[in-house]
Design an enzyme around this catalytic site. Structure first.
Site, mmCIF file in Angstrom:
data_model
loop_
_atom_site.group_PDB
_atom_site.id
_atom_site.type_symbol
_atom_site.label_atom_id
_atom_site.label_comp_id
_atom_site.label_asym_id
_atom_site.label_seq_id
_atom_site.Cartn_x
_atom_site.Cartn_y
_atom_site.Cartn_z
ATOM 1 C CE1 TYR A 135 -3.051 2.806 0.391
ATOM 2 C CE2 TYR A 135 -3.753 2.105 2.424
ATOM 3 C CZ TYR A 135 -3.945 2.951 1.459
ATOM 4 O OH TYR A 135 -4.982 4.044 1.552
ATOM 5 C CE LYS A 163 -6.177 1.304 -1.158
ATOM 6 N NZ LYS A 163 -6.664 1.234 0.131
ATOM 7 C CB VAL A 205 -8.068 -1.398 -3.303
ATOM 8 C CG1 VAL A 205 -8.487 -1.227 -1.923
ATOM 9 C CG2 VAL A 205 -7.311 -2.201 -3.592
#
Length: 300
Positions: A135, A163, A205
């Site tokens: 992330y 992400k 996401v």
């Protein structure tokens, strides 16, 4: 097996008024996501109020989600810890309880150096066989994972995806130019999703998907099949709602939207509290306008 593509809801955690897990409403929401055709479920992110959850609650949520999805889509758990030891332990628990992948944040609270950040991610990756999505959100978490850092970390074969939440759309092209298909990209910012996918992101996401799963999946499918004009029409309707995701009160905002669409409750865990006063009225107005103008989705 996790494909690291498509729409993956970062789901909210449902609580009762007595501040316990509301597994009944949680199942209603997860079922709505599956019915809409999402491609994975991400547990324990910011939207999931992960920092307020106990280790046992995380176990319950993983096991419950695994039971609901019945292998239709992978269950991915977020890891956001202050120590490498705790992160490795969380990864072991996730695998034990049935998760199929991990989303990992850099070390919490401490602003690690590049070397420390690389070492942290590699240590977790070496401790598990689960595939990993890094992330990368320097805006909120103050640590950027650069392309040079990814170059070294991709020596770990189970680091598969990022992400992408730098807010820099050109970073998608840089990643694709440098790594090709070695690193899948999922947009992590709702208000940049369509642009990111058009630039080559493999998925999304998503946040507002928690309340509007069908519309979110429709945008993804339309973009990926080249029906950009139709995707844009839904995306433009969606934008005022998507902007509720880029707020410190994103959890409260999105839970209000879930109430409006019948697949959630407003209950949050203190110190978070439900929205009050003028801000509550503003958010409710956006949600009400969105519901009234909700588009008819095309057949895809």
């Amino acid at each position: 097996m996790v494909q690291w593509e498509g729409v993956m809801p970062a789901v909210t955690t449902k609580f009762t008024e007595a501040d316990t897990l509301d597994l009944k409403m949680f199942e209603i929401n997860i079922s709505a996501q599956l019915d809409a055709g999402v491609h994975g479920i991400v547990l324990g992110g910011t939207l999931g109020e992960a920092s307020t959850l106990t280790a046992d609650e995380k176990r319950i949520l993983i096991e419950k989600t695994v039971a609901i999805v019945q292998s239709k889509v992978p269950v991915i758990i977020n890891i956001a810890e202050q120590t490498t030891k705790a992160a490795i332990e969380a990864a072991h628990h996730a695998e034990k309880y049935g998760a199929k992948g991990l989303m990992i944040l850099p070390p919490m609270r401490y602003k690690a150096t590049d070397f420390e950040t690389i070492t942290y991610f590699k240590a977790i990756a070496q401790s598990t066989d689960l595939p990993i999505m890094i992330y990368n959100n320097p805006v909120d978490y103050k640590i950027e994972v650069t392309l040079d850092m990814f170059e070294e970390m991709l020596q770990q074969k189970n680091i598969k995806a990022v992400k992408e939440s730098t807010r820099d759309i050109t970073n998608i092209t840089r990643i694709k130019n440098r790594f090709g298909n070695r690193l899948n990209i999922l947009c992590g910012v709702d208000t940049l999703a369509l642009e990111s996918m058009m630039a080559g992101a493999d998925g999304w996401v998503a946040g507002l998907v928690c309340a509007f799963p069908a519309e979110t999946v429709a945008i993804y499918k339309l973009v990926k099949t080249g029906r950009i004009k139709e995707a844009l029409e839904i995306y433009r309707w969606f934008m005022p709602l998507l902007e509720l995701d880029i707020s410190p009160q994103l959890v409260q905002n999105i839970k209000l939207a879930e109430v409006a669409t019948g697949i959630g409750t407003e209950n949050v865990r203190p110190p978070r509290l439900p929205l009050q006063g003028a801000e509550r009225k503003r958010v409710l107005s956006i949600i009400e306008q969105g519901i009234k103008a909700r588009p008819k989705l095309p057949i895809i």
